[in-house]
Design a protein around this motif. Structure first.
Motif, PDB file in Angstrom:
ATOM      1  N   ALA A   1       0.845  -1.199   0.000  1.00 52.55           N
ATOM      2  CA  ALA A   1       0.000   0.000   0.000  1.00 52.55           C
ATOM      3  C   ALA A   1       0.880   1.249   0.000  1.00 52.55           C
ATOM      4  O   ALA A   1       2.084   1.184   0.262  1.00 52.55           O
ATOM      5  N   GLY A   2       0.268   2.394  -0.287  1.00 51.93           N
ATOM      6  CA  GLY A   2       0.994   3.658  -0.307  1.00 51.93           C
ATOM      7  C   GLY A   2       1.041   4.319   1.058  1.00 51.93           C
ATOM      8  O   GLY A   2       0.452   3.843   2.030  1.00 51.93           O
ATOM      9  N   GLY A   3       1.740   5.451   1.117  1.00 56.41           N
ATOM     10  CA  GLY A   3       1.916   6.155   2.381  1.00 56.41           C
ATOM     11  C   GLY A   3       0.622   6.637   3.003  1.00 56.41           C
ATOM     12  O   GLY A   3       0.481   6.633   4.237  1.00 56.41           O
ATOM     13  N   SER A   4      -0.331   7.041   2.195  1.00 58.89           N
ATOM     14  CA  SER A   4      -1.604   7.507   2.742  1.00 58.89           C
ATOM     15  C   SER A   4      -2.387   6.351   3.363  1.00 58.89           C
ATOM     16  O   SER A   4      -3.157   6.537   4.300  1.00 58.89           O
ATOM     17  N   SER A   5      -2.163   5.134   2.843  1.00 60.25           N
ATOM     18  CA  SER A   5      -2.803   3.956   3.431  1.00 60.25           C
ATOM     19  C   SER A   5      -2.197   3.649   4.795  1.00 60.25           C
ATOM     20  O   SER A   5      -2.903   3.308   5.747  1.00 60.25           O
ATOM     21  N   GLY A   6      -0.876   3.791   4.882  1.00 58.68           N
ATOM     22  CA  GLY A   6      -0.213   3.619   6.161  1.00 58.68           C
ATOM     23  C   GLY A   6      -0.711   4.632   7.176  1.00 58.68           C
ATOM     24  O   GLY A   6      -0.925   4.316   8.354  1.00 58.68           O
TER      25      GLY A   6
ATOM     26  N   VAL B   1     -13.702   0.311  10.060  1.00 60.49           N
ATOM     27  CA  VAL B   1     -13.412   0.103   8.640  1.00 60.49           C
ATOM     28  C   VAL B   1     -12.337   1.097   8.233  1.00 60.49           C
ATOM     29  O   VAL B   1     -12.451   2.286   8.499  1.00 60.49           O
ATOM     30  N   VAL B   2     -11.284   0.604   7.605  1.00 62.73           N
ATOM     31  CA  VAL B   2     -10.186   1.461   7.155  1.00 62.73           C
ATOM     32  C   VAL B   2     -10.083   1.393   5.638  1.00 62.73           C
ATOM     33  O   VAL B   2     -10.069   0.305   5.062  1.00 62.73           O
ATOM     34  N   ILE B   3     -10.021   2.540   4.995  1.00 61.87           N
ATOM     35  CA  ILE B   3      -9.843   2.577   3.541  1.00 61.87           C
ATOM     36  C   ILE B   3      -8.361   2.753   3.222  1.00 61.87           C
ATOM     37  O   ILE B   3      -7.736   3.680   3.715  1.00 61.87           O
ATOM     38  N   PHE B   4      -7.798   1.860   2.395  1.00 62.12           N
ATOM     39  CA  PHE B   4      -6.449   2.037   1.883  1.00 62.12           C
ATOM     40  C   PHE B   4      -6.579   2.685   0.499  1.00 62.12           C
ATOM     41  O   PHE B   4      -6.895   2.006  -0.476  1.00 62.12           O
ATOM     42  N   PRO B   5      -6.346   3.996   0.394  1.00 60.20           N
ATOM     43  CA  PRO B   5      -6.637   4.705  -0.850  1.00 60.20           C
ATOM     44  C   PRO B   5      -5.550   4.645  -1.914  1.00 60.20           C
ATOM     45  O   PRO B   5      -5.748   5.148  -3.018  1.00 60.20           O
TER      46      PRO B   5
END
Length: 206
Positions: free
Chosen positions: A143-148, A169-173
């Motif tokens: 995943a990307g940094g915003s997902s982290g 619920v977490v969104i990994f964008p």
């Protein structure tokens, strides 16, 4: 340039509706029951504005005690809000230095509905990148940094607010494909002053 026939470019406004009709029922099946059930703290990055308005609106229509929590880079909202400033005013004045991409931009699109956001969690670059790298190494999720940032912010919010026995619920964008030479590169991390012992950084979340 002439508009090509049979072509359609979706806008954020149109994807608001799409998220309301498609994304939100899937999230609803995993914990958001209209009759009773658990509160669903819904975690997302603020700059995913269409998802915020579409899914967020649906969830709040179905269950009033759902909380939607935004995640953004350090100092974006927290400092101005400590001085009694509204979220809207804080965002207009936010110009922080940060390297995490895709979130935190000092642009507030018209499609953002801040009335749906109950609170904001501030996550800095080091925290975002450590969680991003941890996800790849331990869970096999690139995943990307915003997902982290989204996942770190989720755990931080739950821990600081003593939330237990609830569903989140977490969104990994973002995908990590575009950051192989940055976040996942130890030399780049060290050059920019970041700790590369990810578990050491994440220790505070235990």
């Amino acid at each position: 340039m002439r508009k090509p026939p049979y072509a359609y470019i979706p806008t954020s406004t149109s994807t608001n509706t799409t998220h309301w009709h498609t994304t939100r029922p899937r999230r609803g099946r995993y914990g958001n029951r209209p009759e009773g059930g658990d509160e669903l703290p819904f975690r997302r990055n603020r700059h995913r504005r269409d998802d915020n308005r579409g899914s967020g609106r649906y969830l709040k229509e179905r269950k009033k005690d759902v909380r939607i929590i935004g995640v953004d880079p350090r100092w974006l909202d927290i400092q101005p809000r400590q001085k009694g400033m509204s979220l809207e005013e804080a965002l207009k004045k936010a110009h922080p230095p940060y390297l995490v991409e895709g979130i935190g931009e000092d642009i507030l699109p018209e499609t953002v509905d801040l009335s749906l956001v109950d609170d904001m969690v501030v996550v800095n670059d080091q925290e975002s990148f450590a969680m991003t790298r941890f996800l790849a190494r331990k869970e096999g999720i690139l995943a990307g940094g915003s997902s982290g940032a989204a996942l770190y912010g989720t755990i931080k919010y739950l821990k600081e607010n003593g939330v237990e026995g609830k569903k989140a619920v977490v969104i990994f964008p973002d995908t990590g494909r575009n950051y192989l030479t940055k976040i996942f590169n130890d030399k780049w991390m060290l050059k920019n002053g970041f700790e590369i012992d990810d578990e050491k950084v994440l220790e505070v979340l235990r």
